[in-house]
Motif scaffolding. Structure first.
Motif, PDB file in Angstrom:
ATOM      1  N   GLN A   1       0.816  -1.215   0.000  1.00  0.00           N
ATOM      2  CA  GLN A   1       0.000   0.000   0.000  1.00  0.00           C
ATOM      3  C   GLN A   1       0.851   1.266   0.000  1.00  0.00           C
ATOM      4  O   GLN A   1       0.343   2.360  -0.208  1.00  0.00           O
ATOM      5  CB  GLN A   1      -0.928   0.005   1.225  1.00  0.00           C
ATOM      6  N   SER A   2       2.142   1.111   0.223  1.00  0.00           N
ATOM      7  CA  SER A   2       3.040   2.263   0.307  1.00  0.00           C
ATOM      8  C   SER A   2       3.745   2.480  -1.029  1.00  0.00           C
ATOM      9  O   SER A   2       4.567   1.657  -1.448  1.00  0.00           O
ATOM     10  CB  SER A   2       4.070   2.044   1.421  1.00  0.00           C
ATOM     11  N   ASP A   3       3.462   3.591  -1.675  1.00  0.00           N
ATOM     12  CA  ASP A   3       4.128   3.909  -2.938  1.00  0.00           C
ATOM     13  C   ASP A   3       5.619   4.141  -2.744  1.00  0.00           C
ATOM     14  O   ASP A   3       6.433   3.750  -3.589  1.00  0.00           O
ATOM     15  CB  ASP A   3       3.483   5.147  -3.570  1.00  0.00           C
ATOM     16  N   THR A   4       5.985   4.802  -1.644  1.00  0.00           N
ATOM     17  CA  THR A   4       7.406   5.081  -1.408  1.00  0.00           C
ATOM     18  C   THR A   4       8.185   3.788  -1.165  1.00  0.00           C
ATOM     19  O   THR A   4       9.330   3.651  -1.606  1.00  0.00           O
ATOM     20  CB  THR A   4       7.586   6.021  -0.204  1.00  0.00           C
ATOM     21  N   LEU A   5       7.560   2.834  -0.488  1.00  0.00           N
ATOM     22  CA  LEU A   5       8.228   1.565  -0.227  1.00  0.00           C
ATOM     23  C   LEU A   5       8.374   0.757  -1.513  1.00  0.00           C
ATOM     24  O   LEU A   5       9.425   0.155  -1.767  1.00  0.00           O
ATOM     25  CB  LEU A   5       7.432   0.768   0.815  1.00  0.00           C
ATOM     26  N   LYS A   6       7.318   0.755  -2.311  1.00  0.00           N
ATOM     27  CA  LYS A   6       7.400   0.031  -3.586  1.00  0.00           C
ATOM     28  C   LYS A   6       8.457   0.645  -4.499  1.00  0.00           C
ATOM     29  O   LYS A   6       9.166  -0.074  -5.210  1.00  0.00           O
ATOM     30  CB  LYS A   6       6.029   0.031  -4.275  1.00  0.00           C
ATOM     31  N   GLU A   7       8.576   1.955  -4.464  1.00  0.00           N
ATOM     32  CA  GLU A   7       9.590   2.620  -5.284  1.00  0.00           C
ATOM     33  C   GLU A   7      10.995   2.246  -4.800  1.00  0.00           C
ATOM     34  O   GLU A   7      11.886   1.947  -5.604  1.00  0.00           O
ATOM     35  CB  GLU A   7       9.400   4.135  -5.201  1.00  0.00           C
ATOM     36  N   ALA A   8      11.178   2.243  -3.478  1.00  0.00           N
ATOM     37  CA  ALA A   8      12.484   1.889  -2.923  1.00  0.00           C
ATOM     38  C   ALA A   8      12.850   0.437  -3.212  1.00  0.00           C
ATOM     39  O   ALA A   8      14.027   0.095  -3.370  1.00  0.00           O
ATOM     40  CB  ALA A   8      12.489   2.141  -1.417  1.00  0.00           C
ATOM     41  N   ALA A   9      11.821  -0.406  -3.299  1.00  0.00           N
ATOM     42  CA  ALA A   9      12.058  -1.840  -3.499  1.00  0.00           C
ATOM     43  C   ALA A   9      12.433  -2.186  -4.930  1.00  0.00           C
ATOM     44  O   ALA A   9      12.901  -3.305  -5.190  1.00  0.00           O
ATOM     45  CB  ALA A   9      10.817  -2.632  -3.087  1.00  0.00           C
ATOM     46  N   LYS A  10      12.237  -1.270  -5.856  1.00  0.00           N
ATOM     47  CA  LYS A  10      12.530  -1.570  -7.259  1.00  0.00           C
ATOM     48  C   LYS A  10      13.980  -1.990  -7.473  1.00  0.00           C
ATOM     49  O   LYS A  10      14.297  -2.735  -8.402  1.00  0.00           O
ATOM     50  CB  LYS A  10      12.208  -0.354  -8.130  1.00  0.00           C
ATOM     51  N   ALA A  11      14.849  -1.527  -6.597  1.00  0.00           N
ATOM     52  CA  ALA A  11      16.266  -1.878  -6.719  1.00  0.00           C
ATOM     53  C   ALA A  11      16.510  -3.356  -6.469  1.00  0.00           C
ATOM     54  O   ALA A  11      17.545  -3.898  -6.880  1.00  0.00           O
ATOM     55  CB  ALA A  11      17.099  -1.044  -5.736  1.00  0.00           C
ATOM     56  N   TYR A  12      15.547  -4.028  -5.807  1.00  0.00           N
ATOM     57  CA  TYR A  12      15.721  -5.427  -5.440  1.00  0.00           C
ATOM     58  C   TYR A  12      14.798  -6.373  -6.202  1.00  0.00           C
ATOM     59  O   TYR A  12      14.982  -7.583  -6.148  1.00  0.00           O
ATOM     60  CB  TYR A  12      15.458  -5.612  -3.939  1.00  0.00           C
ATOM     61  N   ILE A  13      13.791  -5.823  -6.872  1.00  0.00           N
ATOM     62  CA  ILE A  13      12.768  -6.659  -7.479  1.00  0.00           C
ATOM     63  C   ILE A  13      13.055  -6.863  -8.961  1.00  0.00           C
ATOM     64  O   ILE A  13      13.145  -5.894  -9.721  1.00  0.00           O
ATOM     65  CB  ILE A  13      11.367  -6.025  -7.309  1.00  0.00           C
ATOM     66  N   PRO A  14      13.171  -8.112  -9.416  1.00  0.00           N
ATOM     67  CA  PRO A  14      13.350  -8.368 -10.854  1.00  0.00           C
ATOM     68  C   PRO A  14      12.138  -7.897 -11.646  1.00  0.00           C
ATOM     69  O   PRO A  14      11.027  -7.827 -11.111  1.00  0.00           O
ATOM     70  CB  PRO A  14      13.482  -9.898 -10.918  1.00  0.00           C
ATOM     71  N   ASP A  15      12.342  -7.574 -12.897  1.00  0.00           N
ATOM     72  CA  ASP A  15      11.246  -7.119 -13.746  1.00  0.00           C
ATOM     73  C   ASP A  15      10.127  -8.152 -13.767  1.00  0.00           C
ATOM     74  O   ASP A  15      10.365  -9.358 -13.932  1.00  0.00           O
ATOM     75  CB  ASP A  15      11.738  -6.883 -15.176  1.00  0.00           C
ATOM     76  N   GLY A  16       8.898  -7.677 -13.596  1.00  0.00           N
ATOM     77  CA  GLY A  16       7.738  -8.553 -13.655  1.00  0.00           C
ATOM     78  C   GLY A  16       7.395  -9.217 -12.337  1.00  0.00           C
ATOM     79  O   GLY A  16       6.354  -9.869 -12.220  1.00  0.00           O
ATOM     80  N   ASP A  17       8.262  -9.076 -11.331  1.00  0.00           N
ATOM     81  CA  ASP A  17       7.998  -9.686 -10.035  1.00  0.00           C
ATOM     82  C   ASP A  17       7.273  -8.689  -9.138  1.00  0.00           C
ATOM     83  O   ASP A  17       7.215  -7.495  -9.423  1.00  0.00           O
ATOM     84  CB  ASP A  17       9.310 -10.124  -9.386  1.00  0.00           C
ATOM     85  N   ASP A  18       6.703  -9.211  -8.051  1.00  0.00           N
ATOM     86  CA  ASP A  18       5.987  -8.369  -7.097  1.00  0.00           C
ATOM     87  C   ASP A  18       6.812  -8.274  -5.819  1.00  0.00           C
ATOM     88  O   ASP A  18       7.752  -9.042  -5.608  1.00  0.00           O
ATOM     89  CB  ASP A  18       4.608  -8.978  -6.801  1.00  0.00           C
ATOM     90  N   LEU A  19       6.464  -7.326  -4.975  1.00  0.00           N
ATOM     91  CA  LEU A  19       7.152  -7.161  -3.701  1.00  0.00           C
ATOM     92  C   LEU A  19       6.948  -8.409  -2.847  1.00  0.00           C
ATOM     93  O   LEU A  19       5.822  -8.834  -2.601  1.00  0.00           O
ATOM     94  CB  LEU A  19       6.620  -5.921  -2.972  1.00  0.00           C
ATOM     95  N   ARG A  20       8.042  -9.005  -2.386  1.00  0.00           N
ATOM     96  CA  ARG A  20       8.003 -10.211  -1.570  1.00  0.00           C
ATOM     97  C   ARG A  20       8.684  -9.959  -0.231  1.00  0.00           C
ATOM     98  O   ARG A  20       9.359  -8.938  -0.038  1.00  0.00           O
ATOM     99  CB  ARG A  20       8.694 -11.378  -2.302  1.00  0.00           C
ATOM    100  N   LEU A  21       8.521 -10.914   0.669  1.00  0.00           N
ATOM    101  CA  LEU A  21       9.118 -10.786   1.994  1.00  0.00           C
ATOM    102  C   LEU A  21      10.635 -10.610   1.903  1.00  0.00           C
ATOM    103  O   LEU A  21      11.216  -9.808   2.648  1.00  0.00           O
ATOM    104  CB  LEU A  21       8.775 -12.027   2.833  1.00  0.00           C
ATOM    105  N   GLU A  22      11.274 -11.347   0.991  1.00  0.00           N
ATOM    106  CA  GLU A  22      12.718 -11.218   0.838  1.00  0.00           C
ATOM    107  C   GLU A  22      13.129  -9.783   0.508  1.00  0.00           C
ATOM    108  O   GLU A  22      14.145  -9.283   1.013  1.00  0.00           O
ATOM    109  CB  GLU A  22      13.219 -12.156  -0.274  1.00  0.00           C
ATOM    110  N   HIS A  23      12.326  -9.108  -0.334  1.00  0.00           N
ATOM    111  CA  HIS A  23      12.643  -7.728  -0.715  1.00  0.00           C
ATOM    112  C   HIS A  23      12.470  -6.789   0.475  1.00  0.00           C
ATOM    113  O   HIS A  23      13.266  -5.856   0.674  1.00  0.00           O
ATOM    114  CB  HIS A  23      11.741  -7.278  -1.863  1.00  0.00           C
ATOM    115  N   LEU A  24      11.440  -7.046   1.279  1.00  0.00           N
ATOM    116  CA  LEU A  24      11.199  -6.215   2.453  1.00  0.00           C
ATOM    117  C   LEU A  24      12.347  -6.354   3.451  1.00  0.00           C
ATOM    118  O   LEU A  24      12.792  -5.367   4.053  1.00  0.00           O
ATOM    119  CB  LEU A  24       9.868  -6.616   3.097  1.00  0.00           C
TER     120      LEU A  24
END
Length: 405
Positions: free
Chosen positions: A275-298
């Motif tokens: 639900q957090s846009d800022t968190l999703k933006e920060a997570a892009k550095a760890y998330i492969p293309d096409g994947d969703d935010l996962r516990l490992e990324h958090l």
């Protein structure tokens, strides 16, 4: 063959079980040592050992050290006499292992699930089990059984009555696998399997009263009381994830409102993070293309210093601690073991869990209880499922050995 009375048969059955268990747990061991430890006379031990050797479960492995007389012939348990298969069915993946008779992993495979539709899942399970059976080394007994841990309510016949996160109702998984493979199959709730794994091979080997908490998409609870899995009057105990912690809370897939797993599970954690846009933006550095935010990324974000990720993880730990305090107050266990995917976040949630438990559990109940994370990591359920199959095998084997006399 001499006819045995019921009492004679029972005594021999018990004695054989004692001898087999001693050899399994104390290998290498001599016949004389088995006699001393069991209290059985040497002639009885010798006869029972010979039967176990004939049945492929025990081997002679050479001479041991002498204590003054002849060197004794040492006995060992033949853990390669057969193999078992354990399966952990999750909502997005299936893990399966082939173990020997001591529960040591021989082969491990995984497969992602494209759908949770029961027919597709059963097809994936069948393919994986066939693959493991084909990989099993030649042995006296072959593959002796299949154990499966399922995230839902299961009856004694292996019928999955209700698995809300899989959207399954009355799926006859046990019957299907028995018909296809023609070997014994045991199906149980995945948290019960995890508790069995931790009790047999993990953090709970020396504890009589423990609770295994499986936290992933949902929350399940495996309860061990006096060394045995507690299943309740109908076999359905342990659904702690569906206890209410918010009277007017969100609706759960089980039909109830305010269930604990809606606030403390991995799913709840990720719903809040997404639900957090800022968190999703920060997570892009760890998330492969096409994947969703996962516990490992958090977890990676928390490790990199992201305060929002740390706050969300800490909040999850607080909600977990609330439910764990309730469990401690009800069951008064020696040990709480937290396992499954949430264990990946141990570094960021453990402190908050323990602090919440310290604040909320009753003083006498929390005095001696320990809260730990699984020693088997993600393997508790899959190893526990194999252990369920092994337990069933040894129960039957002990009877068959006696009947062969």
């Amino acid at each position: 063959m001499r006819q045995l009375t019921g009492d004679q048969f029972l005594v021999k059955q018990i004695n054989s079980s004692i001898v087999l268990d001693l050899i399994r747990t104390h290998s290498p061991i001599s016949r004389a040592a088995v006699s001393v430890k069991s209290g059985l006379n040497k002639g009885t031990v010798s006869n029972l050992v010979n039967q176990l050797i004939e049945n492929g479960l025990v081997e002679e492995m050479g001479q041991g050290e002498s204590s003054g007389g002849r060197k004794p012939v040492m006995l060992s348990f033949n853990q390669r006499a057969g193999y078992a298969i354990g399966v952990d069915l999750r909502i997005d993946m299936v893990s399966a292992v082939l173990t020997d008779l001591q529960g040591s992993i021989v082969q491990q495979i995984e497969s992602s699930l494209e759908s949770i539709e029961s027919e597709l899942v059963c097809t994936v399970l069948s393919r994986m089990i066939h693959e493991l059976i084909a990989s099993a080394p030649k042995s006296h007994y072959g593959v002796v059984g299949i154990g499966v841990g399922v995230p839902g309510i299961v009856d004694d016949n292996g019928m999955v009555l209700f698995a809300p996160n899989l959207h399954w109702n009355n799926v006859n998984l046990g019957g299907r696998l028995r018909e296809e493979f023609q070997i014994p199959v045991v199906i149980d709730n995945e948290a019960n399997a995890g508790a069995q794994g931790e009790k047999a091979f993990g953090a709970g080997t020396d504890r009589d009263h423990l609770i295994y908490l499986s936290v992933s998409h949902g929350i399940g609870t495996g309860i061990v009381i006096n060394k045995d899995i507690y299943k309740g009057a109908s076999g359905y105990s342990g659904e702690a994830g569906h206890t209410t912690i918010e009277a007017d809370g969100k609706q759960c897939s089980c039909g109830n409102y305010g269930c604990w797993e809606l606030y403390a599970s991995e799913r709840a954690l990720l719903e809040e993070a997404r639900q957090s846009d800022t968190l999703k933006e920060a997570a892009k550095a760890y998330i492969p293309d096409g994947d969703d935010l996962r516990l490992e990324h958090l977890v990676q974000l928390a490790e990199s210093g992201n305060e929002e990720a740390r706050f969300i993880l800490k909040n999850n730990g607080r909600f977990l601690g609330i439910g764990i305090a309730n469990i401690i107050n009800i069951f008064n266990p020696e040990l709480i073991i937290i396992g499954n995917r949430i264990a990946l976040a141990e570094a960021w949630i453990a402190g908050e869990i323990r602090e919440t438990v310290a604040r909320r559990a009753l003083p006498y109940h929390k005095d001696k209880v320990q809260v730990e994370f699984s020693h088997l990591n993600m393997g508790a359920t899959v190893i526990g499922a194999a252990s369920l199959a092994l337990t069933q095998f040894f129960d039957k084997m002990r009877v068959s050995v006696e009947r062969s006399t």
